[in-house]
Design an enzyme around this catalytic site. Structure first.
Site, PDB file in Angstrom:
ATOM      1  N   ASP A   1     -38.131  60.603  -6.170  1.00 27.30           N
ATOM      2  CA  ASP A   1     -38.986  60.343  -5.013  1.00 27.30           C
ATOM      3  C   ASP A   1     -39.938  61.521  -4.821  1.00 27.30           C
ATOM      4  O   ASP A   1     -39.503  62.654  -4.629  1.00 27.30           O
ATOM      5  CB  ASP A   1     -38.111  60.158  -3.769  1.00 27.30           C
TER       6      ASP A   1
ATOM      7  N   HIS B   1     -40.171  56.467  -4.925  1.00 26.66           N
ATOM      8  CA  HIS B   1     -40.055  56.256  -3.482  1.00 26.66           C
ATOM      9  C   HIS B   1     -39.960  54.777  -3.095  1.00 26.66           C
ATOM     10  O   HIS B   1     -39.149  54.405  -2.261  1.00 26.66           O
ATOM     11  CB  HIS B   1     -41.270  56.894  -2.790  1.00 26.66           C
TER      12      HIS B   1
ATOM     13  N   SER C   1     -38.637  54.221   3.997  1.00 25.39           N
ATOM     14  CA  SER C   1     -39.567  55.302   4.285  1.00 25.39           C
ATOM     15  C   SER C   1     -39.594  55.583   5.788  1.00 25.39           C
ATOM     16  O   SER C   1     -38.556  55.836   6.386  1.00 25.39           O
ATOM     17  CB  SER C   1     -40.950  54.939   3.736  1.00 25.39           C
TER      18      SER C   1
END
Length: 207
Positions: free
Chosen positions: A112, A146, A18
């Site tokens: 995601d 994600h 991330s």
């Protein structure tokens, strides 16, 4: 990193997820001695806050919170809020990953809902090739969200966002996501063993 007692050296590998992903991209682009970099659902632009390095400033990509959506269960879906790094007025936020010395592995969850990881991985590939660099390795995982954690961690489809302080939807179908976590862990081991230790075949991790 090289002075840490647990770092074997002389090569250094980076693993970023991330926001940590674009920080690792920046480290690989500007610091010497980074031999291999793995990005898990990462952006190719600097995000959240400006990045300062020596006399250079890379602005953050920026967002439009008005484009956030709310799922039926009341979770925030942020995938559409981020500005497009390919638009001319956002180019300064792009990280010059073509300056990196080592190869990249992009791990991408195709479900995601935090940001458009597939889109960003393609941008990275095209940018590297446009500068005469090798294509990065990209592994796509369908129905995967994600948060691709190490295997056997419960799939995290939602959590309270550290900055927003609200519950955010991350996506992912539990069975497919769990299988992706298991495979991605092995792929990461293989990648690092190859580019840090020079091993073409490695024994699978028992985790």
């Amino acid at each position: 990193l090289l002075s840490h007692f647990q770092v074997k050296g002389p090569n250094v590998g980076l693993l970023g997820f991330s926001k940590g992903g674009d920080l690792c991209l920046s480290m690989a682009s500007f610091l010497k001695g980074i031999t291999a970099t793995v990005l898990i659902n990462a952006c190719v632009a600097n995000t959240i806050a400006p990045l300062y390095y020596k006399d250079m400033i890379i602005p953050d990509l920026g967002n439009e919170l008005s484009k956030q959506k709310i799922t039926e269960s009341g979770l925030l879906n942020l995938v559409d809020i981020w500005k497009n790094p390919l638009e001319e007025h956002n180019h300064r936020s792009l990280i010059p990953l073509e300056k990196a010395q080592g190869p990249f592995l992009f791990i991408v969850g195709l479900d995601d809902h935090n940001w458009k990881s597939e889109f960003y991985a393609h941008i990275a590939s095209e940018r590297l090739q446009a500068h005469g660099k090798n294509k990065p390795q990209i592994i796509f995982y369908p129905e995967t969200g994600h948060c691709i954690d190490p295997p056997y961690f419960p799939p995290s489809t939602a959590s309270v966002h550290a900055i927003l302080g609200e519950a955010v939807f991350y996506g992912g179908e539990p069975r497919a996501h769990s299988r992706a976590q298991e495979d991605a862990w092995q792929q990461i081991q293989i990648f690092f063993q190859k580019y840090l230790n020079g091993k073409k075949s490695v024994q699978h991790s028992k985790i």
